[in-house]
Scaffold this motif. Structure first.
Motif, PDB file in Angstrom:
ATOM      1  N   GLN A 163       0.864  -1.186   0.000  1.00 14.52           N
ATOM      2  CA  GLN A 163       0.000   0.000   0.000  1.00 14.52           C
ATOM      3  C   GLN A 163       0.896   1.230   0.000  1.00 14.52           C
ATOM      4  O   GLN A 163       1.756   1.380   0.873  1.00 14.52           O
ATOM      5  CB  GLN A 163      -0.911   0.013   1.229  1.00 14.52           C
ATOM      6  CG  GLN A 163      -1.922   1.157   1.234  1.00 14.52           C
ATOM      7  CD  GLN A 163      -2.801   1.123   2.471  1.00 14.52           C
ATOM      8  OE1 GLN A 163      -2.310   0.966   3.586  1.00 14.52           O
ATOM      9  NE2 GLN A 163      -4.104   1.292   2.282  1.00 14.52           N
ATOM     10  N   ARG A 195      -4.981   2.811  -2.439  1.00 14.61           N
ATOM     11  CA  ARG A 195      -5.518   1.457  -2.558  1.00 14.61           C
ATOM     12  C   ARG A 195      -4.406   0.431  -2.340  1.00 14.61           C
ATOM     13  O   ARG A 195      -3.273   0.633  -2.782  1.00 14.61           O
ATOM     14  CB  ARG A 195      -6.151   1.249  -3.928  1.00 14.61           C
ATOM     15  CG  ARG A 195      -7.428   2.045  -4.135  1.00 14.61           C
ATOM     16  CD  ARG A 195      -7.967   1.826  -5.539  1.00 14.61           C
ATOM     17  NE  ARG A 195      -8.392   0.462  -5.724  1.00 14.61           N
ATOM     18  CZ  ARG A 195      -9.606   0.009  -5.444  1.00 14.61           C
ATOM     19  NH1 ARG A 195     -10.505   0.827  -4.935  1.00 14.61           N
ATOM     20  NH2 ARG A 195      -9.917  -1.246  -5.657  1.00 14.61           N
ATOM     21  N   SER A 196      -4.746  -0.658  -1.672  1.00 17.87           N
ATOM     22  CA  SER A 196      -3.774  -1.732  -1.511  1.00 17.87           C
ATOM     23  C   SER A 196      -3.702  -2.535  -2.812  1.00 17.87           C
ATOM     24  O   SER A 196      -4.624  -2.498  -3.632  1.00 17.87           O
ATOM     25  CB  SER A 196      -4.161  -2.644  -0.352  1.00 17.87           C
ATOM     26  OG  SER A 196      -5.443  -3.191  -0.561  1.00 17.87           O
ATOM     27  N   ALA A 197      -2.609  -3.236  -3.008  1.00 16.95           N
ATOM     28  CA  ALA A 197      -2.396  -3.999  -4.237  1.00 16.95           C
ATOM     29  C   ALA A 197      -1.553  -5.223  -3.915  1.00 16.95           C
ATOM     30  O   ALA A 197      -1.123  -5.428  -2.777  1.00 16.95           O
ATOM     31  CB  ALA A 197      -1.723  -3.126  -5.289  1.00 16.95           C
ATOM     32  N   THR A 198      -1.329  -6.047  -4.937  1.00 13.06           N
ATOM     33  CA  THR A 198      -0.516  -7.260  -4.783  1.00 13.06           C
ATOM     34  C   THR A 198       0.559  -7.253  -5.856  1.00 13.06           C
ATOM     35  O   THR A 198       0.280  -6.946  -7.014  1.00 13.06           O
ATOM     36  CB  THR A 198      -1.380  -8.523  -4.906  1.00 13.06           C
ATOM     37  OG1 THR A 198      -2.457  -8.446  -3.977  1.00 13.06           O
ATOM     38  CG2 THR A 198      -0.572  -9.772  -4.628  1.00 13.06           C
ATOM     39  N   SER A 199       1.790  -7.581  -5.456  1.00 16.07           N
ATOM     40  CA  SER A 199       2.910  -7.514  -6.392  1.00 16.07           C
ATOM     41  C   SER A 199       3.959  -8.557  -6.028  1.00 16.07           C
ATOM     42  O   SER A 199       4.045  -8.997  -4.870  1.00 16.07           O
ATOM     43  CB  SER A 199       3.536  -6.112  -6.358  1.00 16.07           C
ATOM     44  OG  SER A 199       4.730  -6.061  -7.111  1.00 16.07           O
ATOM     45  N   HIS A 254       4.071  -1.573   2.904  1.00 15.89           N
ATOM     46  CA  HIS A 254       2.648  -1.457   3.205  1.00 15.89           C
ATOM     47  C   HIS A 254       2.538  -0.356   4.257  1.00 15.89           C
ATOM     48  O   HIS A 254       2.705  -0.604   5.446  1.00 15.89           O
ATOM     49  CB  HIS A 254       2.097  -2.793   3.732  1.00 15.89           C
ATOM     50  CG  HIS A 254       0.595  -2.848   3.768  1.00 15.89           C
ATOM     51  ND1 HIS A 254      -0.153  -2.007   4.546  1.00 15.89           N
ATOM     52  CD2 HIS A 254      -0.297  -3.644   3.093  1.00 15.89           C
ATOM     53  CE1 HIS A 254      -1.429  -2.272   4.380  1.00 15.89           C
ATOM     54  NE2 HIS A 254      -1.547  -3.264   3.496  1.00 15.89           N
ATOM     55  N   ASN A 303      -6.690 -11.558  -9.061  1.00 15.72           N
ATOM     56  CA  ASN A 303      -7.281 -10.224  -8.904  1.00 15.72           C
ATOM     57  C   ASN A 303      -8.642 -10.144  -9.577  1.00 15.72           C
ATOM     58  O   ASN A 303      -9.564  -9.495  -9.071  1.00 15.72           O
ATOM     59  CB  ASN A 303      -6.345  -9.156  -9.464  1.00 15.72           C
ATOM     60  CG  ASN A 303      -5.211  -8.829  -8.514  1.00 15.72           C
ATOM     61  OD1 ASN A 303      -5.241  -9.205  -7.337  1.00 15.72           O
ATOM     62  ND2 ASN A 303      -4.200  -8.136  -8.999  1.00 15.72           N
TER      63      ASN A 303
END
Length: 603
Positions: free
Chosen positions: A425, A455-459, A465, A515
């Motif tokens: 994030q 917005r939080s995300a994934t990577s 974060h 996602n």
């Protein structure tokens, strides 16, 4: 051929004259038309005005000619004992009708008895279908239906649930073939009740499947000497994490799902398609078959298989990380029970020292959370129940341990070059006055501060974060319920076993797929909760509750209604506009199930 009787488009006509390539035809109404020879059929050489009234023909005389090809004259003579213009025309009508005969160029094929019966069956079926359609049209025009109409309404339901583009019955009753119009109509006639939740089907959420599974036998570390606490809600039987302390090490134990659901297997594809458990007011749709939960939930047997994470901590710095497949003994307990002994249980006191260190470490790094009121919505025994989401010291206690686990595995993965789906994030644009009082924000201040969050995300990159105040973080503690947690477990299990782990390209591809699944899960969750909140208000039309003003927009006040988890905007006279954080009693004035919305007014 002049003055012959012919059939043109199933109408009788007389040949008036003939030219090189054209024939002049005269019809019963006196009209004429020039046509080519191939456009009409010869019936009789002598024209007579004919009519549709024909003698009843005894078709049985032609039984010996089944599957033979005869001329029109031959069949006419057999059926009517003469070949006149009128009898030939009657034969023509029988052939055109198609039950016993059909044309093969200028000759006639006599159908066999079995084929005649097949034609009759199809015609009766078609007749019944037409009658059923008309019956349904008549019923639906009067906003009612019966058992006979269900097959048509099932087609309408498919349109309402985005599973089809068209239902023919809607055309007949003048309703648009859209999901909104179809759903509205089905509500109107009470084919759908207000309690029916259309959103899982509308977004293509797969249903649970019953799949039997077996736990493979692998080498495990025996950690049964520790007391492992699985702390969950009252009545829960699917614990997927537990905590313990052993001397100076904190341990987090997690249901060992990856030993049953290896990367790329059929169950992995099953879970990936779903993305996560879907918790709805009326049901839970599981990411994995329920048989896996029963096999792996912690504390369901005398000992439980687990993936155990051990760590040491000094001033919030994590070290001495261990990750092992283990066997543990679990004590199942509840948040309510732990609240009573949190300050006296020796294990909990030790674990709290880890939590205090870790929370202080995160706060020093700028962690921020906005705890706005939220609700749990349940539909039980045809009634909607809405309750505030519970908060307690034990829930905060468990949450901090789980955050610690996510940070620990993130650190472990980086130290060992394991590709992972990191949760990240970006830093929010919070004004300093918000940061200065982040622990004591009013409801309206917290609401306005939400817009400053990123917005939080994934990577696959271990990026910060900022909301948690961590340099990197992984979701790790719910592999029975969330696919990203399961993916992280699969990578860990393969690493521990010395097997190849997925590379960056593979994990990145999975993130994209997951996602998409999670986007549908998120929408279905929101829409379903709002649907049942509106149903609650319909079931309780005299409901009155407190609204908190969280924003003023001109002459309109935006209210948060914590008791039902809804927002509403109300217009006020200029001299009556309330202030932010004012609390005003509201009552419901209108509920729209289709739009999942409700209107309120002050009282």
């Amino acid at each position: 051929m002049v003055n012959s009787l012919v059939a043109y488009k199933s109408k009788p006509a007389r040949i008036v004259s003939v030219s090189t390539h054209k024939f002049d035809l005269e019809f019963a109404d006196g009209s004429t038309r020039k046509v080519r020879e191939k456009d009409f059929r010869f019936i009789h050489p002598e024209f007579t005005k004919v009519n549709e009234s024909c003698a009843q023909a005894d078709i049985s005389v032609l039984e010996e000619f089944q599957e033979e090809i005869l001329t029109l004259q031959e069949i006419t003579e057999w059926l009517f004992d003469e070949y006149s213009a009128q009898s030939a025309w009657c034969t023509c009508l029988l052939v055109e009708e198609g039950l016993y005969f059909y044309w093969q160029k200028d000759h006639i094929f006599v159908r066999p008895t079995a084929q005649v019966q097949g034609v009759l069956d199809k015609r009766n079926e078609k007749k019944l279908a037409a009658e059923s359609l008309q019956h349904c049209i008549d019923n639906l025009t009067n906003n009612t239906f019966d058992e006979q109409d269900i097959v048509f309404l099932q087609e309408v339901a498919k349109v309402a649930l985005s599973q089809s583009k068209h239902a023919k019955i809607l055309d007949h009753i003048g309703i648009e073939n859209t999901e909104e119009a179809a759903y509205k109509f089905l509500l109107k006639i009470k084919y759908f009740t207000d309690s029916f939740n259309p959103y899982p089907a509308r977004f293509g959420i797969p249903n649970d499947e019953q799949i039997e599974t077996a736990l493979p036998q692998i080498e495990r570390v025996d950690l049964t000497h520790m007391t492992c606490y699985a702390i969950d809600n009252e009545g829960s039987n699917d614990a997927d994490d537990a905590i313990s302390v052993d001397d100076d090490k904190l341990w987090i134990h997690i249901a060992d799902v990856s030993t049953m659901v290896d990367s790329g297997c059929a169950l992995d594809e099953y879970a990936r398609e779903r993305g996560s458990n879907l918790y709805l007011p009326e049901q839970i749709i599981h990411m994995l078959p329920v048989s896996i939960t029963k096999a792996l939930a912690l504390g369901e047997a005398e000992t439980s298989p687990a993936l155990s994470i051990g760590l040491s901590m000094d001033a919030g710095i994590i070290s001495n990380i261990e990750v092992v497949h283990s066997t543990i003994k679990v004590t199942n307990t509840t948040y309510e029970a732990v609240d009573k002994v949190l300050g006296s249980n020796p294990d909990f006191i030790k674990i709290q020292t880890f939590n205090d260190q870790h929370k202080a470490f995160r706060e020093k790094s700028g962690s921020i959370s906005l705890n706005l009121p939220n609700v749990d919505v349940r539909y039980i025994d045809e009634k909607v129940q809405i309750e505030p989401q519970k908060t307690s010291p034990s829930r905060d206690f468990v949450a901090e341990v789980m955050i610690t686990a996510g940070r620990t595995i993130s650190q472990f993965a980086q130290e060992n070059d394991i590709v992972m789906p990191y949760a990240l994030q970006d830093e929010g644009d919070f004004p300093q006055e918000v940061l200065d009082k982040k622990e004591n924000l009013s409801t309206s201040e917290s609401f306005r501060a939400i817009k400053f969050f990123k917005r939080s995300a994934t990577s696959i990159k271990p990026l910060p974060h900022y909301g948690l105040g961590l340099d990197s973080y992984l979701r790790i503690t719910s592999p029975l319920r969330r696919y990203y947690d399961l993916l992280a477990h699969q990578q860990l299990s393969n690493f521990i076993a010395g097997k190849p782990t997925l590379d960056k390209k593979q994990v990145k591809e999975i993130i994209g797929i997951n996602n998409n699944a999670l986007a549908s899960v998120g929408r279905v969750t929101r829409f379903s909760n709002d649907h049942y909140k509106c149903l609650f208000l319909k079931q309780n039309p005299d409901w009155v509750g407190e609204g908190i003003v969280v924003d003023i927009r001109g002459d309109k006040a935006l209210f948060m209604i914590p008791e039902v988890g809804l927002m509403t905007q109300i217009k006020f006279k200029e001299d009556q506009i309330p202030k932010t954080d004012d609390k005003i009693k509201l009552k419901v004035t209108r509920v729209d199930m289709l739009e999942r919305s409700a209107n309120f007014k002050p009282i």
